[in-house]
Design an enzyme around this catalytic site. Structure first.
Site, PDB file in Angstrom:
ATOM      1  N   GLY A  69       0.817  -1.205   0.000  1.00 43.76           N
ATOM      2  CA  GLY A  69       0.000   0.000   0.000  1.00 43.76           C
ATOM      3  C   GLY A  69       0.855   1.260   0.000  1.00 43.76           C
ATOM      4  N   THR A  70       1.946   1.214   0.738  1.00 46.57           N
ATOM      5  CA  THR A  70       2.830   2.383   0.817  1.00 46.57           C
ATOM      6  C   THR A  70       3.342   2.763  -0.570  1.00 46.57           C
ATOM      7  OG1 THR A  70       3.480   1.773   3.065  1.00 46.57           O
ATOM      8  CG2 THR A  70       4.973   3.230   1.860  1.00 46.57           C
ATOM      9  N   ASN A 150      -7.051   4.047  10.466  1.00 44.74           N
ATOM     10  CA  ASN A 150      -6.462   2.792  10.938  1.00 44.74           C
ATOM     11  C   ASN A 150      -6.544   2.631  12.450  1.00 44.74           C
ATOM     12  OD1 ASN A 150      -4.688   5.069  10.420  1.00 44.74           O
ATOM     13  ND2 ASN A 150      -3.027   3.841  11.249  1.00 44.74           N
ATOM     14  N   GLN A 178      -7.402   0.627   4.818  1.00 44.91           N
ATOM     15  CA  GLN A 178      -8.130   0.019   5.943  1.00 44.91           C
ATOM     16  C   GLN A 178      -9.594  -0.250   5.614  1.00 44.91           C
ATOM     17  OE1 GLN A 178      -7.124  -1.308   8.654  1.00 44.91           O
ATOM     18  NE2 GLN A 178      -5.031  -0.527   8.817  1.00 44.91           N
ATOM     19  N   HIS A 200      -2.636  -7.406   2.485  1.00 40.95           N
ATOM     20  CA  HIS A 200      -2.540  -8.042   3.814  1.00 40.95           C
ATOM     21  C   HIS A 200      -3.555  -7.490   4.806  1.00 40.95           C
ATOM     22  CE1 HIS A 200      -0.103  -5.098   6.351  1.00 40.95           C
ATOM     23  NE2 HIS A 200       0.102  -4.572   5.154  1.00 40.95           N
ATOM     24  N   THR A 236       9.417  -7.080 -12.348  1.00 43.84           N
ATOM     25  CA  THR A 236       8.773  -8.378 -12.551  1.00 43.84           C
ATOM     26  C   THR A 236       7.629  -8.533 -11.556  1.00 43.84           C
ATOM     27  OG1 THR A 236      10.815  -9.329 -13.353  1.00 43.84           O
ATOM     28  CG2 THR A 236       9.170 -10.879 -12.523  1.00 43.84           C
ATOM     29  N   CYS A 323       3.260   0.522  12.538  1.00 45.99           N
ATOM     30  CA  CYS A 323       4.553   1.168  12.278  1.00 45.99           C
ATOM     31  C   CYS A 323       4.844   2.297  13.248  1.00 45.99           C
ATOM     32  CB  CYS A 323       4.648   1.644  10.833  1.00 45.99           C
ATOM     33  SG  CYS A 323       3.096   2.033  10.114  1.00 45.99           S
TER      34      CYS A 323
END
Ligand code: PLP
Length: 387
Positions: A69-70, A150, A178, A200, A236, A323
């Site tokens: 996502g970042t 979040n 989220q 995730h 890739t 984080c």
């Protein structure tokens, strides 16, 4: 046996998704190769692209797979700045660091949209600010806004904010990381230019995400190289991760009605905690919220200390976003919603998910109440009841 109640940090991977990822890993092939093995890998990627587009009411061709996502948020912001010519960034005071840090590092002026005490971006502030916007002086506006917070799960007024931005030729980046898999997300209806998602957070594997970019959204290549993803994001492709993302988003969206029922357990947990500790704050209560997320603030009992006490009792919860855990400045949301520093340092997030049970929610209330009774006996109803 441990109880995992930290689904906003990351989710357990759904069993069918594990099978799909394992199958894709057994399928040797680079999705860019022209031979049959490459084409088999490409088919897995294109299936996932269709599943993702369908789940989000977006066109499959507007889905660009990324490593997380970042990365998707960085790609969106860099695109808005470099290709879209944005001259100034507006974002809410409660954005994830993937947005806030990228905005800070951009070198452009950044303005924070305050949030209300309920944990919602203040649209009145935005309207007023845009009313004084001087394109000569301020440049083209870019807005970054999360769809769901979040830490406490408040659902932000993104469509309304995007409509205001449209009146000023602004660009809109939505952090839907989220929200996806927890509430229905309709990219077309939001009216945004860019939207970031991350597998995730909805039962898919870690290390894979996507940017949805509207067909006319300016795009600036951030990763250059072999020209994958139609030149929009080289590298890739992570075929196995992407295949897992596709199935996970399909299953998560199919399960939204069941997910909505988590709100009952979340509210029962809030009531149980409040009964044990009448002075706690339930953050975002009364505002539209994700059904799974409970954010509390406990004056005089640090979030990190709560996390450790509960960890010893077998529960995984967190004192803020994964984080920012371990940092001692209190929660971002607590500070932004005007909690005092002491209560803000006492922030704890409990987040349920697709495999949570009512028994787990009950057991959590019991374990938290006992730990609270030991840590703050003078504020605890748990001890009063037994003494
Ligand atoms: N935005 C929000 C609101 C998040 O909660 C997270 C993850 O915690 C991110 C962005 C970053 O996503 P990722 O972990 O996929 O890089």
């Amino acid at each position: 046996m441990r109880t995992y109640l930290d689904h906003n940090a990351t989710t357990p991977v759904r069993p069918d998704v594990i099978e799909t990822v394992a199958h894709a890993m057994r399928t040797t092939g680079n999705a860019s190769s022209v031979h049959a093995d490459g084409q088999a890998a490409l088919r897995l990627v294109e299936t996932a692209r269709r599943q993702t587009g369908k789940a989000l009411c977006a066109r499959a061709e507007d889905v660009i797979f990324t490593s997380c996502g970042t990365e998707a948020l960085n790609l969106a912001l860099h695109s808005a700045i470099r290709a879209g010519g944005a001259g100034r960034i507006l974002h809410s005071a409660i954005e994830h660091e993937a947005v806030a840090d990228t905005a800070r590092a951009s070198g452009l002026p950044v303005e924070e949209i305050p949030v209300t005490a309920a944990g919602l971006a203040d649209l009145g502030w935005l309207e007023d600010r845009l009313g004084h916007w001087d394109t000569e002086r301020d440049g083209r506006p870019a807005l970054a806004l999360m769809l769901a917070n979040n830490e406490i799960g408040t659902i932000q007024p993104v469509a309304e904010a995007a409509a205001l931005m449209r009146e000023h030729d602004g660009l809109v980046v939505v952090d839907a990381i989220q929200a996806v898999g927890k509430i229905a997300v309709d990219f077309a209806a939001l009216g945004a230019d860019y939207m970031a998602i991350s597998a995730h957070k909805f039962g898919g594997p870690q290390g894979v995400g996507a940017l949805i970019a509207a067909c006319n959204a300016p795009l600036e290549r951030q990763l250059r190289g072999g020209g994958q993803e139609k030149g929009r994001r080289s590298g890739t492709l992570n075929v196995a991760g992407i295949a897992g993302l596709g199935l996970a988003i399909e299953q998560a969206v199919a399960g939204l009605d069941d997910f909505a029922r988590l709100a009952d357990w979340r509210d029962a947990m809030a009531a149980g905690l409040k009964q044990a500790a009448p002075d706690i704050h339930i953050l975002g209560e009364g505002a539209p919220r994700l059904p799974n997320t409970l954010g509390i603030a406990v004056p005089g009992w640090k979030g990190e200390t709560q996390v450790m006490a509960l960890d010893l009792a077998g529960f995984s919860v967190s004192a803020g976003s994964a984080c920012s855990s371990g940092k001692a400045h209190g929660s971002k949301i607590g500070n932004a919603t005007g909690l005092d520093a002491d209560a803000s340092r006492g922030f704890l997030r409990v987040s349920l998910g697709w495999n949570s049970t009512a028994d787990q929610a009950d057991a959590f209330v019991k374990a938290w109440s006992e730990a609270h009774g030991r840590a703050r006996p003078e504020h605890s109803n748990a001890l009063k009841a037994v003494s």
